[in-house]
Design a protein around this motif. Structure first.
Motif, mmCIF file in Angstrom:
data_model
loop_
_atom_site.group_PDB
_atom_site.id
_atom_site.type_symbol
_atom_site.label_atom_id
_atom_site.label_comp_id
_atom_site.label_asym_id
_atom_site.label_seq_id
_atom_site.Cartn_x
_atom_site.Cartn_y
_atom_site.Cartn_z
ATOM 1 N N ALA A 198 6.176 -3.712 7.224
ATOM 2 C CA ALA A 198 7.155 -2.627 7.148
ATOM 3 C C ALA A 198 6.417 -1.346 6.801
ATOM 4 C CB ALA A 198 8.216 -2.926 6.097
ATOM 5 N N MET A 199 6.671 -0.291 7.566
ATOM 6 C CA MET A 199 6.032 0.997 7.325
ATOM 7 C C MET A 199 7.127 2.041 7.129
ATOM 8 S SD MET A 199 3.043 0.691 10.229
ATOM 9 C CE MET A 199 2.102 2.088 9.667
ATOM 10 N N ILE A 200 6.960 2.856 6.096
ATOM 11 C CA ILE A 200 7.937 3.887 5.782
ATOM 12 C C ILE A 200 7.242 5.234 5.825
ATOM 13 C CG2 ILE A 200 9.600 4.729 4.078
ATOM 14 C CD1 ILE A 200 9.423 1.746 2.932
ATOM 15 N N PHE A 201 7.749 6.141 6.656
ATOM 16 C CA PHE A 201 7.182 7.472 6.767
ATOM 17 C C PHE A 201 8.341 8.456 6.930
ATOM 18 C CE2 PHE A 201 7.183 5.036 10.601
ATOM 19 C CZ PHE A 201 7.652 5.863 11.611
ATOM 20 N N GLY A 202 8.422 9.395 5.996
ATOM 21 C CA GLY A 202 9.571 10.284 5.989
ATOM 22 C C GLY A 202 10.836 9.477 5.758
ATOM 23 N N ARG A 203 11.802 9.640 6.675
ATOM 24 C CA ARG A 203 13.045 8.875 6.594
ATOM 25 C C ARG A 203 13.046 7.675 7.533
ATOM 26 N NH1 ARG A 203 14.754 14.216 6.814
ATOM 27 N NH2 ARG A 203 15.321 13.981 8.999
ATOM 28 N N VAL A 240 3.154 10.954 3.838
ATOM 29 C CA VAL A 240 2.627 9.678 3.366
ATOM 30 C C VAL A 240 3.283 8.541 4.135
ATOM 31 C CG1 VAL A 240 2.492 8.120 1.394
ATOM 32 C CG2 VAL A 240 2.129 10.570 1.077
ATOM 33 N N ILE A 241 2.473 7.570 4.547
ATOM 34 C CA ILE A 241 2.977 6.364 5.207
ATOM 35 C C ILE A 241 2.728 5.185 4.286
ATOM 36 C CG2 ILE A 241 2.756 4.823 7.187
ATOM 37 C CD1 ILE A 241 1.874 7.185 8.863
ATOM 38 N N SER A 242 3.802 4.541 3.849
ATOM 39 C CA SER A 242 3.696 3.359 2.995
ATOM 40 C C SER A 242 3.657 2.115 3.876
ATOM 41 C CB SER A 242 4.888 3.280 2.039
ATOM 42 O OG SER A 242 4.983 4.454 1.258
ATOM 43 N N PHE A 243 2.927 1.103 3.412
ATOM 44 C CA PHE A 243 2.728 -0.101 4.227
ATOM 45 C C PHE A 243 2.940 -1.344 3.365
ATOM 46 C CE2 PHE A 243 0.235 -3.552 5.998
ATOM 47 C CZ PHE A 243 0.419 -3.441 7.375
ATOM 48 N N TYR A 244 3.750 -2.272 3.866
ATOM 49 C CA TYR A 244 4.034 -3.519 3.151
ATOM 50 C C TYR A 244 3.980 -4.669 4.153
ATOM 51 C CZ TYR A 244 5.797 0.015 0.000
ATOM 52 O OH TYR A 244 5.896 1.134 -0.795
ATOM 53 N N GLY A 245 3.454 -5.815 3.718
ATOM 54 C CA GLY A 245 3.345 -6.937 4.644
ATOM 55 C C GLY A 245 3.402 -8.275 3.943
ATOM 56 N N VAL A 246 3.941 -9.259 4.646
ATOM 57 C CA VAL A 246 3.942 -10.651 4.186
ATOM 58 C C VAL A 246 3.385 -11.502 5.318
ATOM 59 C CG1 VAL A 246 5.372 -12.622 3.519
ATOM 60 C CG2 VAL A 246 5.876 -10.351 2.599
ATOM 61 N N ILE A 272 0.855 -1.183 0.000
ATOM 62 C CA ILE A 272 0.000 0.000 0.000
ATOM 63 C C ILE A 272 0.896 1.239 0.000
ATOM 64 C CG2 ILE A 272 -1.805 1.270 1.215
ATOM 65 C CD1 ILE A 272 -2.637 -1.368 2.537
ATOM 66 N N SER A 273 0.829 2.019 -1.048
ATOM 67 C CA SER A 273 1.722 3.171 -1.176
ATOM 68 C C SER A 273 1.355 4.321 -0.239
ATOM 69 C CB SER A 273 1.736 3.673 -2.626
ATOM 70 O OG SER A 273 0.425 4.037 -3.034
ATOM 71 N N ASP A 274 0.060 4.489 0.068
ATOM 72 C CA ASP A 274 -0.397 5.537 0.987
ATOM 73 C C ASP A 274 -1.445 4.928 1.910
ATOM 74 O OD1 ASP A 274 -1.503 7.730 2.294
ATOM 75 O OD2 ASP A 274 -1.281 9.056 0.573
ATOM 76 N N LEU A 275 -1.037 4.574 3.112
ATOM 77 C CA LEU A 275 -1.893 3.811 4.027
ATOM 78 C C LEU A 275 -3.160 4.566 4.393
ATOM 79 C CD1 LEU A 275 -2.211 1.238 5.717
ATOM 80 C CD2 LEU A 275 -0.912 2.355 7.543
ATOM 81 N N ALA A 276 -3.041 5.819 4.811
ATOM 82 C CA ALA A 276 -4.214 6.584 5.229
ATOM 83 C C ALA A 276 -5.184 6.785 4.070
ATOM 84 C CB ALA A 276 -3.783 7.930 5.805
ATOM 85 N N LYS A 277 -4.678 7.193 2.927
ATOM 86 C CA LYS A 277 -5.517 7.443 1.758
ATOM 87 C C LYS A 277 -6.232 6.183 1.301
ATOM 88 C CE LYS A 277 -5.322 9.439 -2.897
ATOM 89 N NZ LYS A 277 -4.427 10.034 -3.931
ATOM 90 N N ASN A 278 -5.584 5.039 1.446
ATOM 91 C CA ASN A 278 -6.165 3.767 1.022
ATOM 92 C C ASN A 278 -7.473 3.468 1.756
ATOM 93 O OD1 ASN A 278 -5.534 1.126 -0.551
ATOM 94 N ND2 ASN A 278 -6.063 0.408 1.514
#
Length: 357
Positions: free
Chosen positions: A163-168, A92-98, A76-82
């Motif tokens: 894994a969540m990526i927000f800013g750096r 923007v907070i990106s979200f990835y999961g397995v 998910i490239s933009d968690l909140a917007k999704n």
């Protein structure tokens, strides 16, 4: 005469004051050098911290040698917007999961579909993200038990790594034996720890909660010590604190990304049965240098594991922090040689040889 003496005393006093303040030219030069070094360090640190990740991702999965596909994943490239929410302060907070399911796919699919929403809808999101993620894993596990309380899906379970990526910032949360590995200038940095009964810390935690390890299995039944689901297994889970020996609470690790951080690999345990962390980074760097296609790289990694005899489901997700491919490996300054590790194929051959003895 008195004025002359006063003048002499004043000159002597000023001289002493000047000496005490370190007015010697050499002292001034030294002080300037210290200031220059400080500024240089501050500038270097600022330059390092001004790195802005360029986020792109790819994924691939394969049933492997199994009859059913029980892995699941999400990007998910933009968690909140999704989920229909506005990004806080345009961050923007990106979200990835397995999610690696067992005894069926229900738990893996439920966690994939619901965990991201539970995180976003938490009242403390995104200000206290670490607390939110831990709480959301446990809440999603409880909600799964409620939903499937009278359904055969309750008998399934799943490991979960996000894994969540927000800013750096990169925040990894793990419950089970999926693994996340960060490539930092070609060096593998493990962002998670495999939760298996052979891990001493996990074994101590399990035993403190009334569980035991039998022949490498938790209570003689599971190959992992943390997972969501599996509510049908007696003695594994209890509602409330401190809970049973099988925990749904993830362990977290967070780092600040810099320009040296190239990409993140997230894989189910089927991948890590045939790749060490460093092997995976080496493999991925070579492939990205050839074509710089993350999805193709994931497919090549999965195909390579299958070629080596993988019998489990396989899932690989990659997140890159740069638009360009990783640079070539640097030569060792002392020897002039490029630093290399044992290849994945060599590692597999070695394992087969040792197990055959």
């Amino acid at each position: 005469m008195a004025s002359t003496e006063s003048y002499i005393v004043l000159v002597l006093w000023l001289s002493c004051l000047s000496f005490s303040l370190g007015s010697d030219p050499l002292d001034n030069v030294q002080m300037e050098r210290v200031c220059e070094n400080t500024v240089a360090v501050d500038f270097k640190q600022t330059k390092l911290n001004n790195f802005v990740p360029f986020i792109r991702s790819g994924e691939w999965s394969d049933i492997g040698g199994r009859d059913y596909m029980e892995d699941a994943h999400v990007c998910i490239s933009d968690l909140a917007k999704n989920f229909g929410y506005d990004s806080v302060e345009d961050e923007v907070i990106s979200f990835y999961g397995v999610f690696d399911g067992h005894n069926g796919k229900d738990a893996a699919h439920y966690v994939r579909d619901n965990l991201p929403r539970v995180i976003v809808e938490d009242a403390d999101f995104p200000l206290e993200l670490e607390k939110v993620v831990k709480r959301s894993f446990v809440q999603t596990d409880s909600k799964f038990a409620e939903k499937f309380s009278h359904h055969r899906g309750l008998s399934s379970g799943t490991t979960a790594l996000t894994a969540m990526i927000f800013g750096r910032s990169l925040l990894v949360a793990n419950a089970g034996d999926c693994r996340a590995v960060l490539s930092r200038r070609g060096t593998a940095i493990e962002m998670s720890k495999d939760h298996r009964p052979c891990c001493m810390n996990e074994r101590k935690r399990v035993e403190s909660l009334g569980g035991y390890v039998d022949d490498g299995y938790l209570n003689g039944q599971l190959a992992v010590t943390r997972a969501l689901g599996d509510w049908h297994l007696d003695g594994m889970k209890e509602v409330g604190e401190p809970g049973g020996p099988l925990s749904a609470e993830p362990e977290l690790k967070m780092v600040t990304l810099t320009k040296d951080d190239e990409f993140l690999i997230i894989g189910s345990d089927g991948i890590w049965d045939f790749f060490s962390s460093q092997n995976a980074v080496d493999f991925a760097r070579r492939r990205l240098q050839d074509h710089n296609d993350l999805r193709l790289c994931c497919r090549e990694m999965v195909d390579e594991a299958v070629r080596r005899g993988a019998s489990d489901n396989l899932t690989a997700v990659m997140v890159s922090f740069h638009p360009d491919a990783p640079p070539p490996s640097r030569a060792n300054k002392r020897t002039g040689r490029v630093t290399r590790s044992i290849s994945a194929e060599g590692l597999h051959s070695l394992r087969v040889l040792l197990e055959g003895q």
